[in-house]
Design an enzyme around this catalytic site. Structure first.
Site, short mmCIF file in Angstrom:
data_model
loop_
_atom_site.label_atom_id
_atom_site.label_comp_id
_atom_site.label_asym_id
_atom_site.label_seq_id
_atom_site.Cartn_x
_atom_site.Cartn_y
_atom_site.Cartn_z
N HIS A 267 -36.22 31.07 26.81
CA HIS A 267 -35.57 32.36 27.10
C HIS A 267 -36.54 33.49 27.41
O HIS A 267 -36.12 34.55 27.87
CB HIS A 267 -34.65 32.75 25.95
CG HIS A 267 -33.38 31.97 25.96
ND1 HIS A 267 -33.30 30.68 25.50
CD2 HIS A 267 -32.15 32.29 26.42
CE1 HIS A 267 -32.07 30.25 25.67
NE2 HIS A 267 -31.35 31.20 26.23
N VAL A 268 -37.82 33.27 27.17
CA VAL A 268 -38.82 34.28 27.55
C VAL A 268 -38.66 34.60 29.04
O VAL A 268 -38.82 35.75 29.48
CB VAL A 268 -40.24 33.74 27.27
CG1 VAL A 268 -41.30 34.62 27.91
CG2 VAL A 268 -40.48 33.65 25.77
N GLY B 121 -20.98 30.86 38.06
CA GLY B 121 -19.77 30.77 37.24
C GLY B 121 -19.00 32.07 37.25
O GLY B 121 -17.78 32.09 37.46
N ASP C 292 -32.08 31.66 38.42
CA ASP C 292 -32.30 30.35 39.04
C ASP C 292 -32.28 30.39 40.57
O ASP C 292 -32.61 29.41 41.22
CB ASP C 292 -31.21 29.36 38.60
CG ASP C 292 -31.26 29.09 37.12
OD1 ASP C 292 -32.30 29.37 36.51
OD2 ASP C 292 -30.26 28.61 36.56
N ALA D 48 -50.21 25.85 40.36
CA ALA D 48 -50.09 24.70 39.44
C ALA D 48 -50.51 23.43 40.17
O ALA D 48 -50.54 23.39 41.41
CB ALA D 48 -48.65 24.58 38.96
N ARG E 85 -62.24 14.27 40.44
CA ARG E 85 -62.89 15.38 41.15
C ARG E 85 -64.04 15.95 40.35
O ARG E 85 -64.97 16.54 40.89
CB ARG E 85 -61.83 16.48 41.34
CG ARG E 85 -61.85 17.11 42.68
CD ARG E 85 -60.59 17.90 42.98
NE ARG E 85 -60.15 18.78 41.91
CZ ARG E 85 -58.88 19.10 41.72
NH1 ARG E 85 -57.94 18.58 42.49
NH2 ARG E 85 -58.52 19.92 40.76
N ARG F 125 -31.44 24.82 35.06
CA ARG F 125 -30.70 23.60 34.71
C ARG F 125 -30.32 22.78 35.93
O ARG F 125 -30.52 21.59 35.99
CB ARG F 125 -29.43 23.97 33.94
CG ARG F 125 -29.45 23.55 32.50
CD ARG F 125 -28.25 24.09 31.79
NE ARG F 125 -28.08 25.52 32.09
CZ ARG F 125 -26.94 26.20 31.95
NH1 ARG F 125 -25.87 25.61 31.52
NH2 ARG F 125 -26.88 27.50 32.24
N ARG G 278 -57.60 20.59 29.20
CA ARG G 278 -56.31 20.04 28.75
C ARG G 278 -55.30 19.95 29.88
O ARG G 278 -55.38 20.66 30.86
CB ARG G 278 -55.71 20.93 27.66
CG ARG G 278 -56.25 20.56 26.30
CD ARG G 278 -55.59 21.37 25.21
NE ARG G 278 -56.28 21.08 23.96
CZ ARG G 278 -56.47 21.96 22.99
NH1 ARG G 278 -56.03 23.19 23.11
NH2 ARG G 278 -57.10 21.59 21.89
P1 ADP Z 1 -23.20 32.23 35.30
O1 ADP Z 1 -22.28 33.29 35.79
O2 ADP Z 1 -24.53 32.78 34.89
O3 ADP Z 1 -23.26 31.05 36.24
P2 ADP Z 1 -21.45 30.68 33.53
O4 ADP Z 1 -21.39 29.49 34.41
O5 ADP Z 1 -21.58 30.46 32.07
O6 ADP Z 1 -22.62 31.70 33.90
O7 ADP Z 1 -20.13 31.53 33.79
C1 ADP Z 1 -19.91 32.76 33.13
C2 ADP Z 1 -18.46 32.94 32.85
O8 ADP Z 1 -17.73 32.96 34.08
C3 ADP Z 1 -17.82 31.82 32.04
O9 ADP Z 1 -18.03 31.97 30.65
C4 ADP Z 1 -16.36 32.01 32.41
O10 ADP Z 1 -15.83 33.10 31.69
C5 ADP Z 1 -16.45 32.38 33.88
N1 ADP Z 1 -16.30 31.17 34.71
C6 ADP Z 1 -17.22 30.25 35.02
N2 ADP Z 1 -16.72 29.26 35.77
C7 ADP Z 1 -15.41 29.57 35.96
C8 ADP Z 1 -14.32 28.94 36.64
N3 ADP Z 1 -14.48 27.78 37.30
N4 ADP Z 1 -13.11 29.53 36.58
C9 ADP Z 1 -12.93 30.69 35.92
N5 ADP Z 1 -13.91 31.33 35.26
C10 ADP Z 1 -15.13 30.79 35.27
#
Ligand code: ADP
Length: 364
Positions: free
Chosen positions: A269-270, A103, A132, A191, A220, A176, A167
């Site tokens: 979140h750990v 993102g 991830d 595992a 087994r 995700r 267990r």
């Molecule tokens: P990550 O970077 O870990 O994948 P996110 O998907 O939550 O996390 O993205 C982090 C931030 O990047 C978002 O809160 C937003 O500010 C920005 N972002 C994500 N996707 C887009 C997009 N398609 N266009 C513009 N900004 C984006």
């Protein structure tokens, strides 16, 4: 150059290593590093401040991100991105390093897209950080190694108690959209099975697979420990899976066998936190170093990627069973090793150039 940097989206152990390296290398090269707090949100709000050696001196050892992170949904809006550009221009920033996941890098791409940004002069560089490992064209992203180590350590502990009580444990790990962490940590922790979204199995198939595995272990004999690693991206919640597995096992045993106890541990979140592993410190540091040097060289709209340095094309063949593994004739590998140790190979020469480059940084 004034080089701004921010961390955005999900935090990942090793982000601090990248911030520290970018800061130290920028200073060593005579540039001005600037930290942006709280990701894109802080950028839009003008949370920029110079970074000094003292700010990053203790960073390498720490997880999370000293610049803090944030989600900023408004960044999907082109007007908000224009605001961010204005802030950077007002602060006379020449280059921006975005450290984050898919993102965040998408945001960086939009922000620097000439179709949207026009003649905007700021160079933008991305560094992939995502536990991830869901970013393409880099074999690893910052944070993956530490997260994997955390899961393996947790599974080792769970295995002790699972063995003591015969267990079954369903261990849910983050991921995700991508089951990479679940898959690799299942291999590394030994595992008994792994459930990940890419397999696209129905709920009934998932339940059947866990039950099959439990009954195979039971057949087994010996210790009846079963560990099933489940990626967060599997739609069936872990508690529901446990109930369905228990019901399936009770039905299959016809109520005659000793009941099997299934437990659920959600690592949550750990997995994101903790001291970065040596490898993540190295990866973050090396990517931070390259990002700054690339900006100084004039690079723009690039992502620093981690790839094996040897092009094995002519020397060996890629294993059909693993895209990262090549089969090298042993003698070729040993000859290359001899050249590496003699300082003759391209890799040895490359290393010596890099060490020369870094000398000034270490002298700071
Ligand atoms: P990550 O970077 O870990 O994948 P996110 O998907 O939550 O996390 O993205 C982090 C931030 O990047 C978002 O809160 C937003 O500010 C920005 N972002 C994500 N996707 C887009 C997009 N398609 N266009 C513009 N900004 C984006």
């Amino acid at each position: 150059m004034r080089v701004a940097m921010l961390t955005s989206g999900g935090d990942a152990p090793g982000m601090n290593a990248a911030i520290r390296a970018a800061t130290v290398v920028a200073l060593a090269l005579g540039h001005e590093p600037v930290g942006v707090r709280h990701g894109y949100r802080g950028l839009v709000d003008g949370e920029l401040a110079p970074l000094e050696l003292a700010d990053v001196s203790d960073a390498l050892r720490r997880g999370g991100t000293l610049l803090q992170s944030a989600r900023c949904p408004e960044f999907h809006d082109a007007e908000v991105r224009q605001q961010a550009r204005t802030v950077l221009t007002e602060h006379e920033v020449d280059g921006l390093i975005v450290i984050g996941g898919n993102g965040s890098l998408t945001g960086a791409s939009y922000m620097s897209d000439p179709a949207e940004a026009g003649e905007w002069p700021v160079q933008v560089m991305g560094i992939p950080a995502s536990i991830d490992n869901d970013i393409a064209l880099t074999s690893l992203s910052i944070g993956v190694d530490t997260a994997m180590n955390t899961i393996v350590e947790a599974c080792d502990k769970i295995a002790d108690t699972a063995s003591a009580h015969d267990r079954v444990f369903v261990v849910e790990v983050m991921g995700r959209d991508c089951g990479y962490l679940a898959m690799t940590s299942a291999i590394a922790s030994g595992a008994d099975m792994v459930l990940f979204p890419e397999a696209d199995r129905s709920e009934a198939e998932l339940v059947g697979a866990v039950a099959d595995s439990v009954l195979a272990v039971r057949k087994r004999g010996g210790v009846q420990k079963v560990i099933a690693i489940k990626a967060e991206g599997i739609e069936t919640p872990s508690e529901r899976l446990k109930e369905l597995v228990d019901a399936e096992l009770a039905e299959r045993s016809g109520g005659t066998a000793v009941p099997i106890e299934t437990r659920v541990t959600v690592l949550g979140h750990v997995v994101r936190g903790g001291r970065p592993s040596a490898f993540d410190r190295l990866l973050g540091s090396r990517m931070g170093n390259v990002a700054v040097r690339a900006l100084a060289d004039g690079a723009h709209r690039q992502m620093v990627a981690w790839q094996p340095p040897v092009d094995a094309g002519d020397l060996g063949v890629r294993s059909e069973h693993d895209p990262y593994c090549h089969l090298m004739p042993l003698d070729v590998a040993l000859e290359a090793t001899r050249q590496l140790l003699d300082g003759q190979s391209p890799l040895a020469r490359w290393r010596s150039t890099i060490f020369d480059d870094l000398q000034d940084v270490f002298l700071l």
